[in-house]
Scaffold this motif. Sequence first.
Motif, PDB file in Angstrom:
ATOM      1  N   PHE A  45     -27.615  18.740  22.141  1.00  0.00           N
ATOM      2  CA  PHE A  45     -27.081  19.802  22.991  1.00  0.00           C
ATOM      3  C   PHE A  45     -28.072  20.129  24.108  1.00  0.00           C
ATOM      4  O   PHE A  45     -27.707  20.196  25.277  1.00  0.00           O
ATOM      5  CB  PHE A  45     -26.785  21.048  22.165  1.00  0.00           C
ATOM      6  N   LEU A  46     -29.332  20.317  23.746  1.00  0.00           N
ATOM      7  CA  LEU A  46     -30.339  20.690  24.728  1.00  0.00           C
ATOM      8  C   LEU A  46     -30.572  19.603  25.771  1.00  0.00           C
ATOM      9  O   LEU A  46     -30.870  19.897  26.929  1.00  0.00           O
ATOM     10  CB  LEU A  46     -31.655  21.042  24.027  1.00  0.00           C
ATOM     11  N   SER A  47     -30.425  18.353  25.375  1.00  0.00           N
ATOM     12  CA  SER A  47     -30.634  17.261  26.328  1.00  0.00           C
ATOM     13  C   SER A  47     -29.347  16.843  27.031  1.00  0.00           C
ATOM     14  O   SER A  47     -29.362  15.921  27.832  1.00  0.00           O
ATOM     15  CB  SER A  47     -31.277  16.065  25.618  1.00  0.00           C
ATOM     16  N   GLY A  48     -28.237  17.526  26.721  1.00  0.00           N
ATOM     17  CA  GLY A  48     -26.968  17.226  27.383  1.00  0.00           C
ATOM     18  C   GLY A  48     -26.288  15.975  26.880  1.00  0.00           C
ATOM     19  O   GLY A  48     -25.393  15.452  27.530  1.00  0.00           O
ATOM     20  N   GLU A  49     -26.692  15.481  25.731  1.00  0.00           N
ATOM     21  CA  GLU A  49     -26.110  14.252  25.191  1.00  0.00           C
ATOM     22  C   GLU A  49     -24.748  14.477  24.550  1.00  0.00           C
ATOM     23  O   GLU A  49     -24.141  13.529  24.061  1.00  0.00           O
ATOM     24  CB  GLU A  49     -27.054  13.616  24.171  1.00  0.00           C
ATOM     25  N   ASP A  50     -24.267  15.700  24.544  1.00  0.00           N
ATOM     26  CA  ASP A  50     -22.953  15.965  23.950  1.00  0.00           C
ATOM     27  C   ASP A  50     -21.884  16.125  25.024  1.00  0.00           C
ATOM     28  O   ASP A  50     -20.834  16.697  24.790  1.00  0.00           O
ATOM     29  CB  ASP A  50     -23.009  17.192  23.050  1.00  0.00           C
ATOM     30  N   HIS A  51     -22.138  15.573  26.204  1.00  0.00           N
ATOM     31  CA  HIS A  51     -21.228  15.720  27.349  1.00  0.00           C
ATOM     32  C   HIS A  51     -19.834  15.169  27.069  1.00  0.00           C
ATOM     33  O   HIS A  51     -18.875  15.611  27.682  1.00  0.00           O
ATOM     34  CB  HIS A  51     -21.816  15.069  28.604  1.00  0.00           C
ATOM     35  N   HIS A  53     -18.135  15.732  24.544  1.00  0.00           N
ATOM     36  CA  HIS A  53     -17.412  16.761  23.793  1.00  0.00           C
ATOM     37  C   HIS A  53     -17.262  18.063  24.569  1.00  0.00           C
ATOM     38  O   HIS A  53     -16.475  18.915  24.178  1.00  0.00           O
ATOM     39  CB  HIS A  53     -18.132  17.065  22.470  1.00  0.00           C
ATOM     40  N   LEU A  54     -18.039  18.224  25.624  1.00  0.00           N
ATOM     41  CA  LEU A  54     -18.032  19.481  26.358  1.00  0.00           C
ATOM     42  C   LEU A  54     -18.225  19.194  27.843  1.00  0.00           C
ATOM     43  O   LEU A  54     -19.139  18.469  28.225  1.00  0.00           O
ATOM     44  CB  LEU A  54     -19.171  20.380  25.857  1.00  0.00           C
ATOM     45  N   ASP A  55     -17.375  19.779  28.663  1.00  0.00           N
ATOM     46  CA  ASP A  55     -17.464  19.604  30.106  1.00  0.00           C
ATOM     47  C   ASP A  55     -18.343  20.724  30.673  1.00  0.00           C
ATOM     48  O   ASP A  55     -17.886  21.829  30.914  1.00  0.00           O
ATOM     49  CB  ASP A  55     -16.075  19.641  30.734  1.00  0.00           C
ATOM     50  N   TYR A  56     -19.627  20.424  30.844  1.00  0.00           N
ATOM     51  CA  TYR A  56     -20.582  21.425  31.316  1.00  0.00           C
ATOM     52  C   TYR A  56     -20.278  21.899  32.729  1.00  0.00           C
ATOM     53  O   TYR A  56     -20.625  23.014  33.094  1.00  0.00           O
ATOM     54  CB  TYR A  56     -22.013  20.884  31.251  1.00  0.00           C
ATOM     55  N   SER A  57     -19.632  21.071  33.525  1.00  0.00           N
ATOM     56  CA  SER A  57     -19.338  21.482  34.900  1.00  0.00           C
ATOM     57  C   SER A  57     -18.418  22.703  34.925  1.00  0.00           C
ATOM     58  O   SER A  57     -18.543  23.555  35.805  1.00  0.00           O
ATOM     59  CB  SER A  57     -18.730  20.328  35.694  1.00  0.00           C
ATOM     60  N   LYS A  58     -17.510  22.801  33.973  1.00  0.00           N
ATOM     61  CA  LYS A  58     -16.642  23.985  33.907  1.00  0.00           C
ATOM     62  C   LYS A  58     -17.460  25.246  33.651  1.00  0.00           C
ATOM     63  O   LYS A  58     -17.174  26.302  34.205  1.00  0.00           O
ATOM     64  CB  LYS A  58     -15.587  23.823  32.819  1.00  0.00           C
ATOM     65  N   ILE A  59     -18.453  25.139  32.823  1.00  0.00           N
ATOM     66  CA  ILE A  59     -19.316  26.287  32.527  1.00  0.00           C
ATOM     67  C   ILE A  59     -20.207  26.591  33.723  1.00  0.00           C
ATOM     68  O   ILE A  59     -20.342  27.744  34.139  1.00  0.00           O
ATOM     69  CB  ILE A  59     -20.161  26.014  31.267  1.00  0.00           C
ATOM     70  N   ASP A  60     -20.798  25.549  34.299  1.00  0.00           N
ATOM     71  CA  ASP A  60     -21.696  25.736  35.440  1.00  0.00           C
ATOM     72  C   ASP A  60     -20.991  26.351  36.640  1.00  0.00           C
ATOM     73  O   ASP A  60     -21.580  27.144  37.379  1.00  0.00           O
ATOM     74  CB  ASP A  60     -22.317  24.397  35.856  1.00  0.00           C
TER      75      ASP A  60
END
Length: 85
Positions: A45-51, A53-60
Amino acid sequence: MVSDNRDALSNDPPAMVRHTEEATLSPEEMQDQMDQFTHIMKQKFLSGEDHQHLDYSKIDEDVTLDDHWQREANHDAEEKYFADV
């Protein structure tokens, strides 16, 4: 054909049942496995390797989340200020 879930040549349970019984973990081993799993997942999670499963751009890109954190940061700063006075 043997229908009582025993090996054909012996009275032993089938190999799959024996393997399952042998693979049972003690509570301590289970906790150790869970701790290792949790550590690995936190690191991913901390290194962003779960991308996948989760779209971080929506959160960002969600500015409403920024507003929430800004209000919380201001509230924390006010509490600290008045606690020190």
